[in-house]
Design a protein around this motif. Structure first.
Motif: not given
Length: 317
Positions: A39-45
């Motif tokens: 999730w962080f790699r896709d949209t979290g950042w």
């Protein structure tokens, strides 16, 4: 057909319901477990970057508002936000006769409003001429606008000073110390950029609308004022907003042209609070900065629907 071999209505309905339920179960996708790393790699950042940018943009505003509410008059020890809430600095802005904040505020609104209206009107007429008419020197004029907007206006400060000083000897209303002269300087510096900006938006309006109006007997003036201006209202709002912000916050040219304290704008007048060495009026300056931001916020909120309409209209054309 005998009753033993005939399918019952209840059985058919049950089979159909079971078949439909089975198809629905097969069609419903199964939820995958959420993995924090994925999730962080896709949209979290993106959320992290957005929060950092919001904090970076809002913190200076909160700091200035907090400093304007501190009665000690300095910025020392103001790291703790909103430790004291006092409107003394806002009252002091209007109590000094030698520094007429109220008059500066009115001058800023007059100069900014007139500059914005005239910039929109003159720029729209020039953009309409470049977009709809074919005349000698049209291409050279467009190229000249592109070259002129590459150089900032404050590079011509010396030339502006000498020009206004010479004009003031013949026509004092346009010379140094006059607000009309400052408005003319602002108009000359902003027409190039704004005309080229509106020219691109005018090209998005179909020419068939003009042709249909000409068949009905409309002139260029009627087409421009009754049809085109309504269709390009979003870009007019954007140009008016940018022109108002630029003219109300400009300091370099205004400090040279406006020599009389009674004719100065907020950008020039507020500098008097902190121009002296070891000045102790930073909190009063912060209060004046907060009040000077209110007209810009009001204009932006008033034109917001046109700006949003221009963005959405441009996305589907």
């Amino acid at each position: 057909m005998s009753e033993s071999t005939a399918p019952s209505a209840v059985g058919v309905a049950a089979a159909s319901a079971g078949l439909i339920d089975g198809e629905d179960e097969r069609r419903i996708p199964t939820k995958r477990p959420v993995r924090p790393g994925r999730w962080f790699r896709d949209t979290g950042w993106r959320h992290v970057v957005a929060v950092v940018l919001v904090v970076f943009a809002v913190f200076p505003l909160l700091y200035v508002v907090s400093a304007s509410l501190r009665p000690n008059g300095t910025l020392v020890g103001s790291n703790a936000l909103f430790t004291s809430l006092d409107l003394t600095n806002y009252v002091k802005l209007f109590q000094n006769p030698s520094q007429p904040f109220g008059l500066w505020f009115i001058n800023t609104l007059i100069i900014g409003g007139i500059t914005a209206v005239l910039t929109v009107f003159l720029g729209a007429m020039a953009a309409y001429a470049f977009s709809r008419m074919r005349f000698t020197g049209r291409r050279v004029g467009l190229l000249s606008l592109m070259l002129i907007q590459m150089f900032p206006q404050f590079l011509a400060v010396v030339a502006i000073f000498l020009l206004l000083a010479a004009i003031g000897d013949v026509f004092p209303a346009l010379g140094l110390g006059s607000q009309l002269g400052l408005i003319m300087v602002y108009l000359g510096g902003a027409l190039g950029v704004n005309t080229y900006l509106m020219y691109g938006f005018f090209n998005t309006v179909p020419v068939s609308i003009d042709e249909a109006a000409k068949i009905d007997g409309a002139s260029h003036a009627q087409i421009f004022f009754t049809i085109i201006l309504r269709l390009v209202a979003p870009i007019l709002a954007v140009v008016g907003l940018l022109s108002f912000i630029a003219s109300t916050g400009e300091y370099v040219i205004a400090s040279i042209v406006l020599t009389d304290p009674n004719t100065q704008t907020l950008a020039v007048g507020l500098y008097a609070f902190i121009s002296q060495k070891f000045s102790n009026n930073w909190s009063i300056f912060a209060a004046g900065a907060v009040l000077s931001a209110l007209p810009v916020m009001a204009v932006f909120l008033g034109l917001q629907k046109y700006i949003v309409g221009g963005l959405t209209a441009g996305s589907v054309k």
